[in-house]
Design a protein around this motif. Structure first.
Motif, PDB file in Angstrom:
ATOM      1  N   LEU A 123       0.977  -1.278  -0.130  1.00 31.09           N
ATOM      2  CA  LEU A 123       0.118  -0.092  -0.020  1.00 31.09           C
ATOM      3  C   LEU A 123       0.679   1.351  -0.011  1.00 31.09           C
ATOM      4  O   LEU A 123       0.619   2.387  -0.707  1.00 31.09           O
ATOM      5  CB  LEU A 123      -1.101  -0.166   1.351  1.00 31.09           C
ATOM      6  N   LEU A 126       2.089   1.705  -3.378  1.00 33.56           N
ATOM      7  CA  LEU A 126       1.100   2.186  -4.343  1.00 33.56           C
ATOM      8  C   LEU A 126       0.547   3.698  -4.082  1.00 33.56           C
ATOM      9  O   LEU A 126       0.815   4.430  -4.980  1.00 33.56           O
ATOM     10  CB  LEU A 126      -0.416   1.591  -3.992  1.00 33.56           C
ATOM     11  N   THR A 127       0.671   4.099  -2.775  1.00 32.53           N
ATOM     12  CA  THR A 127       0.452   5.560  -2.402  1.00 32.53           C
ATOM     13  C   THR A 127       1.743   6.324  -3.004  1.00 32.53           C
ATOM     14  O   THR A 127       1.365   7.348  -3.838  1.00 32.53           O
ATOM     15  CB  THR A 127       0.436   5.693  -0.834  1.00 32.53           C
ATOM     16  N   LEU A 130       1.467   6.815  -6.720  1.00 27.56           N
ATOM     17  CA  LEU A 130       0.252   7.585  -7.210  1.00 27.56           C
ATOM     18  C   LEU A 130       0.820   9.115  -7.029  1.00 27.56           C
ATOM     19  O   LEU A 130       0.474  10.038  -7.735  1.00 27.56           O
ATOM     20  CB  LEU A 130      -0.964   7.222  -6.365  1.00 27.56           C
TER      21      LEU A 130
END
Lengths: 332, 109
Positions: A123, A126-127, A130
């Protein structure tokens, strides 16, 4: 063109975002699910503030009415319904959280949990990804604002958001109304509306307040629909306020509410989709294109659609809150 | 550091929080709350990216799409909540677990 960012505004942004993130974290981490729901309502109100800050007043109004005014009560109603089965367990997910509280160490009693660590790592990746992408994306594109402004005189309304919703992208809105109708059908097909307990005594203050508020809210709802053509407002905001009035009537437990036969309710529920679809098909027959209103009557057609849709949205939201089909089924 | 980026980052973080809770938490209501927070994060990224792009006129297209999204997410929430209630009424379980939980064992014994 990035707007000039003075210190006051920057401070406001940072405080707003910090409290939003803090609230979101607490909603997801608190032990008491009732507390989580209450925090979610305040989260929605802060989000409404956020939309105003980002110059999206239509979204702000919808968020305040729907996020705070309807989603919160929906959660509370579901919580109450679950509690009715297991009374005396207000903190019902307390024992659920107890194993999870050792999350950092893993649910398996203090042992190191590689799966959870992996999840957190993924996660975080992913953060980060992004964030990098949003940082390097070219932000300074022109957007569609000017295109909409150019075609605005032909749409029949002067509010750009209403023009996009009901004229330029009317197809989206038509499908959205259908989604709402499908949701109501889904809820109705699952179970009949739970009968309220007759012993529940409502305070006289609440009764007289709701008697006062319900007509005023109905008036505000239709005013919002009317001014949607020129300013902030429209079918969704109006419908949401109408739904809020319906929810107030439901929680006050007026006895005449249960005497309402279901046929007018069903007709009201399908009025918006039917009118919208009818006008769309009529346009297709006369012009050859779905939802291409004739320019001269576009304004009045949009008003007709919006009024019918607001009525249907209000009834749908109330029906969703009631949580089941009416007790007098037509098939019996 | 400009306003778009700041709100973009907030939206991304909200999505990450929501996704984490959606995977980790076992209570259905908490999962639905997590999905709601995720959708709010997506809307925030959407509006924040559009903020300040048009010179005077604010871009109405993302606003209209987010409005549509809010209604759709409300519909999903309402349906999911009723489904969660039904699951609870039929199974008497408070959590969603693949293996047999203590509740179930207690009922069976």
């Amino acid at each position: 063109m990035v707007p000039p960012m003075n210190i006051m505004l920057a401070g406001f942004d940072i405080i707003l975002i910090a409290s939003l993130l803090w609230l979101a974290w607490n909603i997801l981490a608190t032990d008491d699910i009732f507390k989580a729901v209450v925090l979610f309502i305040s989260f929605s109100l802060l989000m409404a503030l956020c939309w105003v800050r980002l110059h999206a007043p239509d979204v702000a109004m919808a968020e305040a009415a729907i996020g705070a005014g309807l989603t919160g009560p929906l959660f509370l109603a579901a919580l109450r319904r679950m509690k009715r089965i297991h009374k005396s367990e207000r903190r019902m997910d307390l024992e659920e959280k107890r194993p999870d509280q050792q999350q950092t160490a893993g649910p398996a009693s203090g042992r190191f949990n590689p799966v959870l660590l992996m999840l957190i790592l993924l996660l975080a990746c992913l953060t980060g990804l992004l964030a990098v992408v949003s940082g390097i994306l070219p932000v300074q594109t022109e957007g569609l604002g000017n295109l909409v402004a150019d075609h605005l005189p032909r749409s029949g309304v002067t509010s750009p958001v209403t023009a996009v919703l009901l004229n330029f992208r009317g197809y989206d809105t038509l499908l959205e109304i259908m989604v709402l109708l499908v949701a109501v059908i889904g809820v109705w097909s699952l179970n009949p509306a739970p009968m309220p307990r007759q012993t529940m005594d409502t305070s006289p203050v609440q009764v007289s307040l709701v008697r006062l508020l319900a007509p005023v809210m109905t008036l505000v709802a239709f005013y919002l629909v009317w001014q949607g053509a020129a300013r902030v407002g429209g079918a969704f905001q109006g419908g949401a306020v109408l739904g809020g009035a319906g929810v107030l009537l439901l929680v006050t437990n007026f006895t005449w509410l249960h005497a309402i036969p279901s046929r007018p309710l069903r007709l009201g529920l399908t009025l918006g989709p039917t009118v919208f679809l009818g006008i769309a098909v009529w346009c297709m027959i006369s012009n050859g294109t779905l939802l291409a209103y004739p320019e001269s009557s576009a304004g009045s057609l949009i008003l007709v659609i919006e009024t019918a849709c607001a009525l249907s949205i209000g009834i749908s939201l109330t029906a969703l809150f009631a949580g089941g089909r009416p007790n007098d089924s037509l098939s019996e | 550091m400009n306003t778009n980026l700041l709100y973009d980052l907030a939206g991304i973080l909200l999505v990450a929080f929501g996704l984490f809770a959606l995977i980790v938490c076992a209570h259905p209501l908490r999962k639905i709350l997590a999905v709601n927070i995720m959708s709010t994060g997506v809307f925030l990224v959407f509006i924040a990216t559009a903020y300040g792009t048009g010179m005077e006129a604010v871009d109405p297209v993302p606003q209209a799409m987010v409005l549509t999204g809010i209604i759709v997410s409300l519909s999903i929430t309402a349906l999911a909540l009723i489904l969660a209630c039904r699951i609870q009424e039929t199974t008497n379980l408070f959590r969603l677990r693949s293996e047999k939980s203590e509740d179930q064992r207690a009922i069976e014994s």
